[in-house]
Scaffold this motif. Structure first.
Motif, mmCIF file in Angstrom:
data_model
loop_
_atom_site.group_PDB
_atom_site.id
_atom_site.type_symbol
_atom_site.label_atom_id
_atom_site.label_comp_id
_atom_site.label_asym_id
_atom_site.label_seq_id
_atom_site.Cartn_x
_atom_site.Cartn_y
_atom_site.Cartn_z
ATOM 1 N N GLY A 58 -6.091 -10.872 -3.050
ATOM 2 C CA GLY A 58 -5.741 -11.910 -2.091
ATOM 3 C C GLY A 58 -4.317 -12.362 -1.645
ATOM 4 N N THR A 59 -4.245 -12.860 -0.476
ATOM 5 C CA THR A 59 -2.917 -13.118 0.127
ATOM 6 C C THR A 59 -2.862 -14.593 0.272
ATOM 7 N N LEU A 60 -1.601 -15.203 -0.098
ATOM 8 C CA LEU A 60 -1.118 -16.441 0.348
ATOM 9 C C LEU A 60 -0.359 -16.495 1.664
ATOM 10 N N VAL A 61 -0.647 -17.534 2.600
ATOM 11 C CA VAL A 61 0.113 -17.193 3.604
ATOM 12 C C VAL A 61 0.889 -18.544 3.788
ATOM 13 N N CYS A 62 2.227 -18.454 3.820
ATOM 14 C CA CYS A 62 3.129 -19.761 3.765
ATOM 15 C C CYS A 62 3.264 -20.200 5.220
ATOM 16 N N VAL A 63 2.750 -21.307 5.760
ATOM 17 C CA VAL A 63 3.095 -22.026 6.836
ATOM 18 C C VAL A 63 3.666 -23.146 7.066
ATOM 19 N N GLY A 64 3.145 -24.120 6.496
ATOM 20 C CA GLY A 64 3.744 -25.612 6.180
ATOM 21 C C GLY A 64 5.072 -25.436 5.192
ATOM 22 N N ALA A 100 3.549 -11.368 -13.592
ATOM 23 C CA ALA A 100 2.416 -10.543 -14.069
ATOM 24 C C ALA A 100 1.167 -10.962 -13.841
ATOM 25 N N PHE A 101 0.745 -12.066 -13.195
ATOM 26 C CA PHE A 101 -0.835 -12.300 -12.740
ATOM 27 C C PHE A 101 -0.635 -11.834 -11.372
ATOM 28 N N MET A 102 0.347 -11.663 -10.647
ATOM 29 C CA MET A 102 0.223 -11.245 -9.296
ATOM 30 C C MET A 102 -0.059 -9.631 -9.277
ATOM 31 N N VAL A 103 0.489 -8.961 -10.149
ATOM 32 C CA VAL A 103 0.575 -7.470 -10.428
ATOM 33 C C VAL A 103 -0.671 -7.169 -10.729
ATOM 34 N N ALA A 104 -1.164 -8.046 -11.660
ATOM 35 C CA ALA A 104 -2.600 -7.525 -12.510
ATOM 36 C C ALA A 104 -3.565 -7.769 -11.324
ATOM 37 N N LYS A 105 -3.429 -8.834 -10.601
ATOM 38 C CA LYS A 105 -4.546 -9.258 -9.531
ATOM 39 C C LYS A 105 -4.029 -8.671 -8.022
ATOM 40 N N GLN A 106 -3.178 -7.875 -7.965
ATOM 41 C CA GLN A 106 -2.761 -7.193 -6.873
ATOM 42 C C GLN A 106 -2.548 -8.259 -5.612
ATOM 43 N N GLN A 107 -2.272 -9.496 -5.886
ATOM 44 C CA GLN A 107 -1.908 -10.433 -4.967
ATOM 45 C C GLN A 107 -0.793 -10.480 -4.000
ATOM 46 N N ASN A 108 -0.862 -11.207 -2.974
ATOM 47 C CA ASN A 108 0.331 -11.014 -2.132
ATOM 48 C C ASN A 108 0.888 -12.483 -1.464
ATOM 49 N N ILE A 109 2.103 -12.464 -1.003
ATOM 50 C CA ILE A 109 2.631 -13.743 -0.441
ATOM 51 C C ILE A 109 3.319 -13.277 0.672
ATOM 52 N N THR A 110 2.732 -14.053 1.864
ATOM 53 C CA THR A 110 3.663 -13.554 3.106
ATOM 54 C C THR A 110 3.877 -14.932 3.871
ATOM 55 N N SER A 111 4.364 -14.966 4.963
ATOM 56 C CA SER A 111 4.818 -15.853 5.694
ATOM 57 C C SER A 111 4.702 -15.879 7.278
ATOM 58 N N VAL A 112 4.441 -16.915 7.907
ATOM 59 C CA VAL A 112 4.713 -16.786 9.490
ATOM 60 C C VAL A 112 5.083 -18.288 9.995
ATOM 61 N N ALA A 113 5.613 -17.975 11.207
ATOM 62 C CA ALA A 113 6.345 -19.291 11.858
ATOM 63 C C ALA A 113 5.358 -19.475 13.120
ATOM 64 N N VAL A 114 5.842 -18.921 13.991
ATOM 65 C CA VAL A 114 5.203 -19.024 15.438
ATOM 66 C C VAL A 114 4.290 -17.832 15.953
ATOM 67 N N GLY A 115 4.780 -16.835 15.229
ATOM 68 C CA GLY A 115 4.044 -15.734 15.839
ATOM 69 C C GLY A 115 4.831 -15.154 16.950
ATOM 70 N N ASN A 116 4.580 -13.977 17.544
ATOM 71 C CA ASN A 116 5.141 -13.155 18.562
ATOM 72 C C ASN A 116 4.446 -13.603 19.987
#
Length: 277
Positions: A191-197, A212-228
């Motif tokens: 799963g992916t956490l998307v940072c906006v607020g 360690a948890f993120m590696v084991a679960k193959q999780q991701n963190i990304t972010s976005v502001a206003v888009g292109n």
């Protein structure tokens, strides 16, 4: 289309007259001149964003400078172009008289509609109970009232709804460090956490983002502001086709302070738009 417009020497604006407090004032200011590559817009409406609240109250410790008294608020304007700065016509097809918008779009019920109706995602809305109806009306299949759960039970409820797996993605649209910390427990494998607020106060790392948890679960963190620009065009197309509809309340400029007070209380439903005409 008219090539020029009669422009007054003064214009009305909402300013932060006492930064650090919930306080605004309607004043008259000198009309600015657009510089090279700039355009001057006569704004008719402007959305009221929680980011404006953070700037007004000096709540973002991460900003390089505190907000100064007299700063004009807002960043979600819509209006008509009344003047082009030197050389502007060389870089854009925009003309005097064109209706334009300053993009930094709203979240919440708009995001639910884009996800559910525009992209066919199955949405779980998580917010205070007063927001349940608008979130479900916007296309969410499920709603979780945060006032009736703690961190553990929210995660359990999401797992129950998703067949024990968790969410494929969690978009945090609120300005809350606690919401970011809760989000990690809601994600499924991959799963992916998307940072906006953007949380107010002193900057903090995302709670429970354990490597360690993120590696084991193959999780991701990304972010976005206003888009292109392309994403903005696609979002406007959804609106033009009626896929996305804004639930908004229009108020006059002198109601801005009252609107911010309601925002602090969490009693606003949908979007508040200032009528600047």
């Amino acid at each position: 289309m008219a090539s020029q417009v009669d422009i007054p020497k003064k214009y009305k604006a909402c300013i932060y007259d006492e930064p650090g407090k919930i306080s605004t004032k309607v004043v008259e200011l000198d009309m600015p001149e657009p510089g090279p590559g700039e355009i001057l817009i006569n704004l008719t409406h402007s959305g009221v964003c929680h980011s404006d609240f953070g700037v007004m109250t000096n709540s973002w410790a991460g900003l390089p400078y505190p907000t100064q008294a007299g700063q004009v608020g807002g960043h979600e304007g819509v209006g008509k172009v009344v003047k082009l700065g030197p050389g502007s016509e060389q870089f854009s097809s925009i003309k005097v008289g064109d209706r334009v918008g300053v993009k930094w779009g709203g979240l919440g019920h708009i995001a639910v509609q884009l996800a559910s109706r525009g992209m066919s995602y199955r949405v779980i809305g998580i917010d205070a109970g007063a927001k349940e109806q608008i979130i479900k009306d916007s296309g969410a299949e499920h709603f979780i009232d945060i006032t009736k759960h703690d961190d553990t039970s929210i995660a359990e409820e999401v797992k129950k709804i998703t067949g024990g797996l968790g969410a494929s993605a969690v978009l945090v649209c609120t300005a809350s460090n606690k919401a970011y910390a809760q989000a990690m427990d809601l994600l499924r494998f991959g799963g992916t956490l998307v940072c906006v607020g953007m949380p107010e106060g002193k900057p903090e790392p995302i709670g429970k983002a354990y490597p360690a948890f993120m590696v084991a679960k193959q999780q991701n963190i990304t972010s976005v502001a206003v888009g292109n620009r392309r994403e903005a065009i696609e979002a406007l197309d959804f609106a033009a086709r009626g896929v996305v509809k804004t639930h908004c309340t229009t108020v006059k400029m002198d109601k801005l302070t009252e609107t911010f007070e309601q925002m602090k209380e969490g009693s606003l439903i949908g979007r508040v738009v200032l009528d600047l005409q």
